[in-house]
Design an enzyme around this catalytic site. Sequence first.
Site: not given
Length: 315
Positions: A234, A263, A281
């Site tokens: 994360r 993000e 991601h």
Amino acid sequence: MSQPTQHVLLIAPVMDALQQQLDAHYTVHRLYQQPDAAAWLAENGANVGAVVTRGDVGVTSAVLENLPQVGVIAIFGVGTDAVDLEYARRRHIAVTVTAGALTDDVADLAFGLLLSSARQLCLGDRFVREGRWLQESPALATQVSRKRIGIFGMGNIGRAIARRASGFDMDIYYTDRQADNTLPYHWCDDVLSLAQRSDFFVVAVSGGKESQGIVNHEVFQALPAHALVINIARGSIINEPDLIAALQNGDIAGAGLDVFVDEPNVPAEFIGMDNVVLQPHVASATHETRQRMSHIVFENVQAYFNGQPLPHRIN
Ligand SMILES: NC(=O)c1ccc[n+]([C@@H]2O[C@H](COP(=O)([O-])OP(=O)(O)OC[C@H]3O[C@@H](n4cnc5c(N)ncnc54)[C@H](O)[C@@H]3O)[C@@H](O)[C@H]2O)c1
Ligand SMILES: O=C(O)[C@H](O)COP(=O)(O)O
């Protein structure tokens, strides 16, 4: 006995195939498409039996407050940091994740980032495409085999990364909440002593309040100057301004990042750095894994509405 309602609330978009499957079996409401989410929840929240969301998005307790009948939160992912598990427990709302389905892909991407950073694959690719090979010699890179890897978080993904590192004859160090004496790896008491022993420092710990910003200035100071930092867990676990400063000051040699604090916004400093490899991601984003994840989410929603035990319940 009253049956749970057959309404599903989708908090954020998931795979099309999963959405189609949910649509075919249930009444699906898409909160992210509501122009006034609060008004929609006040009017319709009482009908919702199941919430489907992604790991990175979760669902707020404020939304759950409006769902008096909800019995399950089915997460498309394994991260639970965006759900208040304690609140869910108090409300007797089950939480399910797609554990197992994505472990190998995420570990593969961690190793891909590690190899890309060490062997400068992105720079090499650019070097060939720009025709520079015709005029100059490529730069030397950094060896991976037999180096020291420090894994922060020896859970499912951390262990899968360690197995891959074994194939590269690496010396494997780790830290976690507690040592697992069955593992044939070197235990470190804390993240700083792990950093001191890492040529490659890989973040695979869960996100959430406890780990927020834990990889900070002190950790970057403890790492050797040749160290490469990899994060597939994360964005919140790394203090991003501290990482940027460490890269700018040469406290570490580079980074490979799949996750970021805000993000899809990625700090401009990273974009301008040749020694940073960036991914959007996508650690679990293969056809095979996303299909398996979709299947698991659907299985859990279906089990809930059929009154059966939830196969992937964690809370
Ligand atoms: N990039 C991606 O697409 C992607 C995909 C899947 C998972 N993830 C992230 O990776 C994380 C790890 O996944 P996993 O399947 O290995 O989970 P896991 O629960 O199996 O492992 C997490 C490990 O972190 C440890 N841990 C948690 N907080 C800690 C702390 N403060 N200090 C020390 N150790 C701590 C736990 O004890 C556990 O061993 C997930 O929580 C998720 O956020 C990212
Ligand atoms: O979409 C995501 O966030 C990942 O693919 C999987 O979710 P997770 O990181 O919460 O496991």
